[in-house]
Scaffold this active site. Structure first.
Site, PDB file in Angstrom:
ATOM      1  N   HIS A 165       0.828  -1.210   0.000  1.00 53.12           N
ATOM      2  CA  HIS A 165       0.000   0.000   0.000  1.00 53.12           C
ATOM      3  C   HIS A 165       0.862   1.260   0.000  1.00 53.12           C
ATOM      4  O   HIS A 165       0.654   2.166  -0.823  1.00 53.12           O
ATOM      5  CB  HIS A 165      -0.920  -0.007   1.225  1.00 53.12           C
ATOM      6  CG  HIS A 165      -1.826   1.177   1.315  1.00 53.12           C
ATOM      7  ND1 HIS A 165      -3.106   1.168   0.827  1.00 53.12           N
ATOM      8  CD2 HIS A 165      -1.637   2.414   1.836  1.00 53.12           C
ATOM      9  CE1 HIS A 165      -3.665   2.346   1.033  1.00 53.12           C
ATOM     10  NE2 HIS A 165      -2.792   3.116   1.649  1.00 53.12           N
ATOM     11  N   GLU A 166       1.824   1.311   0.907  1.00 52.26           N
ATOM     12  CA  GLU A 166       2.644   2.520   1.001  1.00 52.26           C
ATOM     13  C   GLU A 166       3.547   2.680  -0.216  1.00 52.26           C
ATOM     14  O   GLU A 166       3.768   3.805  -0.690  1.00 52.26           O
ATOM     15  CB  GLU A 166       3.465   2.507   2.292  1.00 52.26           C
ATOM     16  CG  GLU A 166       2.652   2.333   3.566  1.00 52.26           C
ATOM     17  CD  GLU A 166       1.492   3.310   3.702  1.00 52.26           C
ATOM     18  OE1 GLU A 166       1.573   4.422   3.150  1.00 52.26           O
ATOM     19  OE2 GLU A 166       0.494   2.959   4.362  1.00 52.26           O
TER      20      GLU A 166
END
Length: 904
Positions: A300-301
């Site tokens: 996600h990051e």
């Protein structure tokens, strides 16, 4: 605008900044008690804005100097801003500011703070203003050059965004590092780290042939727990370039783990700062769920590097532009990493369970808001399930309406148009539509964007009729969305309904709509865009069972009107794994709700028990899927389907049905326990994890039955498994079986677990959480949680530890929390106020526990309102918490007004 005591920021009031900052030079002299920050800002006037003062945000800072073009300039302070009434008249000028801050006293963990023996930052959403004076808004994007100076012995690692351009020694045992980020970014993506850390490093070559350095920094002693995080990062880089043609764009990419962190992680450009929970993982200390969590959050990051960093939000109302899109991307990544169709379905089911557990109640409560909110008082309160998870569902619906290739083309056009810009949700939707002219999305774009503008969860009602004489099946769909705060009326949504028709023998029927010359496969997507629509299917030989909303193709509640017998057909045969699971959930839910309302026995009927037995025995179904199907709906999910909730009754009914499954499937649980044992070396694969999950579930059921029958065999086996386990999933599963069944061996097992892992903070979090989530029995669990508050290893200051105990009780153990004597509510109010004094963001999240207080039966409802009012009456309450409790108390009036408006 001020509403009561809450100041609202409105989306409609957005104005482009009167000034922009094109480049930033920052210099930090890092000391815990007094850090000096010097900034040199290259500022430009916006030629389209009227001449006006320059206003810079700043909080908790000591201002030492302000120079404009090298000369002193007059300034004043107003409403948390540094105001320069008469900046230089030039179109561009240089502003130099020198200030100090105190990181060691920053308990809010927003801005620059200390944790352990290091310095860390968290600037999203508005933390940069706690570091230095700045135009702290996402549409001001600048190129940063950052110099860090610190004691070399204490802080040997100095990191910031971008590429390292210089480092060296300084007098007095100090050293420096200079970093340059060539990509313009808003201040919320700034980061620095100064600490005594070690790194796992790996080089990777992207498709362009460029070599990049990947680094995962952790405190000394944790390096052996970083292999999975690094593997996840490598997989993320490879996947994003293969799936969306988005390459890594910096010389290096860094992840840093810190214990004290309000969030899961933060996507600062090239320097992601993570909660240790989503970096550190080894078989001995992390469960399968933890391993999957690390993989998902790392992805996600990293994916934010493009969807959030290269293209960012124009304003905070557009937060889902980056978060909803990136959640969709990390969900797709996780499904691709999981393997085959069945494993992908399991991941989808898990995502939907999370959506229903967190976002659907939010949509029905006082904090209901659109995916793109119209107003907020505290932006930190809008990092919500609606913005993230429902936002991801909106993106998923776009992908469904244009197809996989069409969505990839839309993403390419989005980056071609907007790379390096701060844009809106409208810009994203327009790019996807423009790349797919004539698509179901393109021709309905304006109506589709109501998903961004309207709060609430629509209900889709489906009814089918079969005309045997003409071999014709007519499906009628209707949609309705009730009023929510500030929105008494809703226009129809554009709802993609993936569907199929299943014969009574379980076969999938070909789908031929009236007017079509031939069938078009056995599954298709219908687009519901009006309050009511009909579809007629031809050449249907017998009355079918409709399989609707396959793969959960839209975030709606579905009332399909199916009989139990029809649901049994889908449970046994549906080719769509999601709907197969959903049928079991709905069958169980109907029994739970009826019993909770006194409309039926607190028991599962024989046909449903046999259907669940068939799933457990099915030789072709994956263990992970079986484990999901055999789980009864949670107490919280049941509560959302009741008009009035007695938490104790819901708990009693669900526990009775669990005990029934434990007893009547006893032999099947033994077989599942033995057949799914894994003897190979531990690996966090979906296949292995599924077997371990089913074994742990079987063991829990066997211990529950043993405890009720007085047979000591299975608790004894669970304790032995606890001692002999070679990985945390099995060890914690065995411990959970003992604790959840309240077996006598639970206490020595808990003591042994603490002794083994007392020096591992993340494992101790599991120890606290397990005790707080245990099924309530005669008030023992609540009493234990109160006692654990005084445990030497407990601290309210660490967000992970506070969440492990307080959130586990209040969010995930309704029967222990909602007490007739109101002690749970008193406990909640005290803790919210305690935490608010040092960490308002964390306190606000705990305050959200009471969003749905109005659904409670008496005496819970009155006591809950009293507790909320007590928190609201605290004079020095933070804005974060005040917004939550004010809206909760105002729900009576809001609901009454909405209903009156709807009636008119």
């Amino acid at each position: 605008m001020r509403e009561g005591t809450v100041t609202l920021v409105r989306r409609e009031d957005y104005l482009a900044p009167a000034y922009r900052i094109r480049s930033v030079e920052l210099c930090f002299d890092l000391e815990p008690a007094k850090t000096l920050v010097s900034s040199k800002l290259a500022i430009e006037r916006n030629p389209q804005a009227a001449p006006q003062p320059l206003r810079l945000h700043g909080e908790g800072l000591t201002l030492l100097r302000v120079l404009a073009n090298g000369e002193s300039v007059s300034f004043r302070h107003e409403d948390g801003q540094l105001v320069i009434d008469h900046p230089p008249a030039d179109e561009s000028f240089t502003l130099e500011i020198r200030n100090s801050c105190c990181p060691e006293k920053n308990t809010e963990l927003s801005g620059l703070y200390t944790s352990g023996s290091g310095f860390f930052t968290q600037c999203e959403a508005e933390g940069f203003r706690r570091i230095t004076y700045f135009l702290d808004r996402p549409d001001v994007m600048a190129v940063y050059t950052v110099t860090l100076r610190a004691d070399k012995a204490k802080y040997p690692v100095l990191l910031s965004n971008g590429n390292l351009v210089e480092q060296g020694e300084l007098p007095g045992g100090r050293h420096f590092a200079k970093w340059h980020d060539p990509f313009p970014k808003p201040s919320y993506l700034f980061a620095l780290v100064a600490a005594d850390l070690v790194a796992r490093e790996q080089k990777i070559r992207t498709r362009s042939g460029k070599e990049h350095l990947l680094q995962v920094f952790v405190r000394r002693g944790d390096l052996d727990k970083t292999e999975h995080a690094m593997n996840s990062l490598v997989a993320s880089v490879v996947w994003d370039e293969a799936r969306f043609k988005l390459p890594l764009d910096l010389e290096r990419f860094m992840i840093v783990a810190v214990e004290d962190f309000n969030m899961g992680a933060m996507e600062n450009k090239g320097l992601n700062i993570f909660n240790t929970k989503f970096v550190l993982a080894s078989p001995a200390t992390a469960t399968d769920v933890d391993f999957f969590g690390v993989e998902s959050v790392v992805a996600h990051e990293y994916f934010h590097n493009w969807t959030g960093n290269r293209i960012t939000c124009r304003d905070w109302f557009q937060l889902s532009l980056k978060e909803g899109l990136t959640v969709y991307r990390d969900q797709e990544f996780s499904m691709d990493m999981s393997g085959g169709a069945s494993a992908r379905a399991v991941r989808r089911i898990e995502d939907v369970r999370q959506l229903r557990a967190a976002q659907f109640p939010e949509d029905a409560g006082p904090m209901a808001h659109p995916v793109r909110p119209d107003s907020y008082a505290e932006i930190n309160n809008f990092y919500t399930a609606t913005v993230y998870d429902k936002g991801a569902e909106v993106v998923r619906m776009m992908a469904t309406l244009v197809g996989r290739e069409g969505f990839a083309n839309g993403m390419s056009l989005y980056f071609e148009r907007h790379d390096g810009q701060a844009v809106t949700c409208d810009d994203f939707a327009q790019a996807i539509a423009d790349a797919n002219p004539g698509s179901a999305l393109s021709v309905r774009l304006d109506a589709f964007k109501r998903w961004y503008a309207q709060a609430g969860t629509p209900t889709v009602t489906a009814r089918g009729t079969y005309d045997a004489e003409n071999r014709r099946y007519t499906l009628t769909l209707e949609q309705f969305c009730g009023p929510s705060p500030g929105q008494p009326f809703k226009f129809p949504f554009v709802i993609p309904v993936a569907m199929g028709l299943v014969a009574q023998d379980g076969s999938s029927l070909p789908l031929q709509l009236a007017g079509e010359e031939a069938p078009g496969g056995t599954s298709r997507v219908l687009v519901l865009e009006h309050p009511q629509q009909q579809w007629v299917f031809e050449n249907v030989d017998a009355a079918p069972v409709p399989s609707l909303l396959r793969g959960f193709s839209a975030p709606v509640n579905l009332d399909d009107g199916l009989s139990d017998a029809e649901r049994m057909v889908l449970l046994a045969h549906d080719s769509d794994a999601f709907n197969r699971w959903e049928s079991a959930q709905k069958l169980a839910l109907s029994r739970l709700c009826a019993a909770a309302q006194g409309l039926g026995p607190a028991a599962l009927d024989a046909p449903l028990v046999e259907a669940l037995r068939a799933v457990l025995r099915h030789p072709a179904l994956d263990a992970s899927f079986k484990e999901l199907v055999l789980q009864l709906p949670s107490e919280g999910y049941v509560a959302e389907h009741l008009p009035v909730v007695d938490p104790q009754r819901v708990h009693e009914v669900r526990e009775a049905m669990r005990a029934q499954l434990a007893e009547q499937l006893h032999a099947d649980w033994i077989e599942a326990f033995e057949r799914n044992a894994t003897n190979e070396a531990y690996a966090p694969t979906v296949a292995q994890a599924g077997k371990r999950a089913l074994v742990n579930m079987a063991l829990s059921m066997l211990c529950l039955q043993s405890q009720r029958s007085g047979d000591p065999v299975w608790p004894g086996r669970a304790y032995q498994r606890f001692k002999d386990a070679t990985n945390m999933t099995e060890r914690l599963g065995a411990l959970s079986a003992l604790v959840e069944s309240h077996a006598g061996l639970a206490e020595p097992a808990l003591s042994r677990f603490h002794e083994l892992f007392k020096d591992d903070a993340l494992v101790l979090d599991k120890w606290f959480a397990l005790q707080a989530r245990a099924p309530e029995l005669d008030g023992r669990v609540f009493a234990r949680v109160k006692a654990l508050l005084k445990h030497p290893d407990f601290s309210l200051r660490n967000p992970n530890r506070a969440r492990s105990l307080l959130f586990s009780l209040t969010m995930f153990n309704p029967a222990a929390f909602h007490r007739a004597d109101a002690a749970g509510y008193v406990f909640w109010a005290d803790r919210v106020m305690d935490i608010d004094a040092m960490n308002p963001q964390l306190a606000a999240r705990l305050a959200r526990v009471m969003d749905r207080w109005r659904k409670l039966a008496e005496p819970y409802r009155g006591a809950a309102r009293e507790a909320i009012a007590r928190v609201a009456a605290k004079p020095d309450l933070s804005g974060d918490v005040r917004e939550i409790v004010t809206r909760a108390l105002a729900e009576d009036e809001a609901n009454a007004n909405a209903q009156a408006a709807a009636a008119q």
